[in-house]
Scaffold this active site. Structure first.
Site, PDB file in Angstrom:
ATOM      1  N   TRP A  42     -39.180  -8.131 -38.970  1.00  0.00           N
ATOM      2  CA  TRP A  42     -38.441  -7.983 -37.713  1.00  0.00           C
ATOM      3  C   TRP A  42     -37.052  -8.584 -37.831  1.00  0.00           C
ATOM      4  O   TRP A  42     -36.101  -8.088 -37.241  1.00  0.00           O
ATOM      5  CB  TRP A  42     -39.238  -8.604 -36.561  1.00  0.00           C
ATOM      6  CG  TRP A  42     -40.661  -8.153 -36.597  1.00  0.00           C
ATOM      7  CD1 TRP A  42     -41.785  -8.925 -36.653  1.00  0.00           C
ATOM      8  CD2 TRP A  42     -41.122  -6.791 -36.628  1.00  0.00           C
ATOM      9  NE1 TRP A  42     -42.902  -8.146 -36.726  1.00  0.00           N
ATOM     10  CE2 TRP A  42     -42.533  -6.840 -36.704  1.00  0.00           C
ATOM     11  CE3 TRP A  42     -40.492  -5.552 -36.604  1.00  0.00           C
ATOM     12  CZ2 TRP A  42     -43.315  -5.684 -36.755  1.00  0.00           C
ATOM     13  CZ3 TRP A  42     -41.265  -4.393 -36.662  1.00  0.00           C
ATOM     14  CH2 TRP A  42     -42.657  -4.468 -36.730  1.00  0.00           C
ATOM     15  N   ASP A  43     -36.908  -9.644 -38.613  1.00  0.00           N
ATOM     16  CA  ASP A  43     -35.580 -10.184 -38.887  1.00  0.00           C
ATOM     17  C   ASP A  43     -34.702  -9.140 -39.574  1.00  0.00           C
ATOM     18  O   ASP A  43     -33.529  -8.961 -39.238  1.00  0.00           O
ATOM     19  CB  ASP A  43     -35.680 -11.420 -39.786  1.00  0.00           C
ATOM     20  CG  ASP A  43     -35.954 -12.696 -39.002  1.00  0.00           C
ATOM     21  OD1 ASP A  43     -35.616 -12.747 -37.814  1.00  0.00           O
ATOM     22  OD2 ASP A  43     -36.506 -13.634 -39.585  1.00  0.00           O
ATOM     23  N   VAL A  44     -35.272  -8.486 -40.578  1.00  0.00           N
ATOM     24  CA  VAL A  44     -34.504  -7.488 -41.330  1.00  0.00           C
ATOM     25  C   VAL A  44     -34.096  -6.340 -40.416  1.00  0.00           C
ATOM     26  O   VAL A  44     -32.923  -5.934 -40.379  1.00  0.00           O
ATOM     27  CB  VAL A  44     -35.321  -6.979 -42.528  1.00  0.00           C
ATOM     28  CG1 VAL A  44     -34.624  -5.803 -43.200  1.00  0.00           C
ATOM     29  CG2 VAL A  44     -35.551  -8.109 -43.539  1.00  0.00           C
TER      30      VAL A  44
ATOM     31  N   GLY B 136     -31.433  -7.493 -37.918  1.00  0.00           N
ATOM     32  CA  GLY B 136     -30.112  -7.638 -38.502  1.00  0.00           C
ATOM     33  C   GLY B 136     -29.407  -6.307 -38.641  1.00  0.00           C
ATOM     34  O   GLY B 136     -28.194  -6.192 -38.382  1.00  0.00           O
TER      35      GLY B 136
END
Length: 401
Positions: free
Chosen positions: A163-165, A168
């Site tokens: 989810w971070d990727v 971003g």
């Protein structure tokens, strides 16, 4: 020496106030497309400065990997003068990406007073302002409870901050959309992306949420099997494991033909009865089909599989450890055009990825991440017209690093 080409975002300046994965990745994506991305950190570095994994020197490989190609300015963000300096940088650049809690003087409304056409892209945990990270969001939306071996009781977390990727990249896309509209209208914009909403949207887009609402039975844990078709891992004669995936009738036909099991598979269809040209039947009888294929894979090496599947549509790959990718002088990595030799201060030379985006057959090679505060004098001179003496005075007063 190869000719250098300016990226499509050449001329764009972005101030990045960030830490950890999502916002730094968004900034690095813009930098790899040619934007001048200036990361602003507290003096000495932020909370992600020493995040694992670490190089033998103790330097963070994580930080270096997510900040390639940026410039670095370090500022005492707890001081009024430091925050005022950063606000002036934002006003000069006109674009900011951040996941930092808004500090006095650096809130959107305050920054917009300095630069009315400001493009401000901010990452949130939850839309209502509650904090969250990838690992807590992943727990909230259900994926760890359908991941893992059959009949496993507890949750199974993934090791990739998915989810971070995704967040971003959403940040970068949203910022570019706002910048495009600013160029057309002269208006600035505030973009907000919530980590939880990215995860929830993905669960919805992939049908997980609709399935839970419309089906009485919950999605089961099925280990390494593919949900809804045939796919699983097999052992080979040389002690390796490979993943094989079928995503359509052609893949299935080619797999059956390559393994020479057409007659046996046809007999199984008649006996069940079933029609293995259909995904649903392949999934329903995956254990029986897997049982037919296990001895075939067990009797062949990975090299033998490469020969057997050459020229077919069969989707397969051997499992590789990171250490295997780095073995033999990183021969596998060296053969890939994405990777290039990078000399990172404090870390040393190693192979690192450039941008996976290929524009007009041109690849952007990796550039080193900056040292903390490496560009203090340079950036403050370019954006704020400060002299080296003025920067030295700020350093003496503890305003910049």
């Amino acid at each position: 020496m190869a000719e250098e080409h300016p990226g499509p975002l050449s001329g764009m300046r972005v101030i990045e106030l960030s830490s950890f994965v999502a916002a730094p990745l968004g900034g690095m994506t813009l930098a790899q497309l040619g934007a001048d991305v200036v990361r602003v950190d507290p003096v000495g570095g932020g909370p992600d400065a020493r995040r694992w994994p670490l190089a033998p020197s103790g330097r963070s490989l994580y930080w270096a990997g997510l900040n390639k190609g940026k410039r670095s300015v370090t500022v005492n963000l707890r001081s009024d003068r430091g925050r005022d300096l950063v606000a002036a940088l934002v006003a000069a650049a006109g674009t900011v990406v951040t996941n930092a809690p808004p500090r006095p003087g650096l809130k959107y409304e305050e920054l917009r007073e300095r630069r009315p056409d400001l493009v401000y892209a901010r990452l949130l945990g939850h839309r209502d302002g509650r904090t969250a990270v990838d690992y807590t969001v992943n727990a909230e939306v259900g994926f760890p409870l359908v991941t893992g071996p059959v009949h496993h009781d507890g949750p199974v977390n993934h090791v990739v901050p998915t989810w971070d990727v995704a967040c971003g990249l959403y940040l970068a896309i949203g910022l570019l959309a706002a910048d495009r509209q600013r160029a057309a209208t002269g208006r600035g914009h505030r973009i907000e992306v919530a980590l939880h909403e990215v995860a929830l949207a993905t669960a919805g887009n992939l049908g997980f949420l609709a399935e839970a609402q419309l089906s009485a039975a919950g999605r089961p844990r099925i280990g390494n099997d593919l949900y809804g078709d045939f796919g699983r891992d097999f052992g080979t004669a040389d002690g390796r494991r490979v993943m094989v995936v079928v995503l359509g009738e052609r893949h299935w036909r080619d797999l059956v033909a390559a393994t020479g099991l057409a007659r046996v598979v046809s007999a199984l269809e008649r006996a069940l009865p079933a029609d293995f040209s259909r995904e649903s039947d392949r999934f329903a009888h995956r254990e029986a089909l897997g049982g037919l294929l296990v001895p075939w894979f067990a009797g062949r090496t990975v090299a033998g599989l490469e020969e057997a599947f050459a020229g077919t549509s069969v989707l397969w790959s051997p499992y590789r450890a990171f250490e295997e990718l780095a073995a033999d002088g990183a021969a596998l990595l060296r053969a890939h055009p994405l990777m290039a030799e990078l000399s990172q201060p404090g870390v040393g030379p190693h192979l690192a990825p450039g941008s996976p985006l290929v524009l007009d057959d041109l690849r952007v090679p990796p550039a080193p991440a900056p040292e903390f505060g490496e560009h203090n004098i340079e950036v403050l001179a370019e954006l704020l017209s400060l002299t080296p003496g003025e920067v030295a005075a700020l350093r003496a007063d503890g305003v910049v690093g």
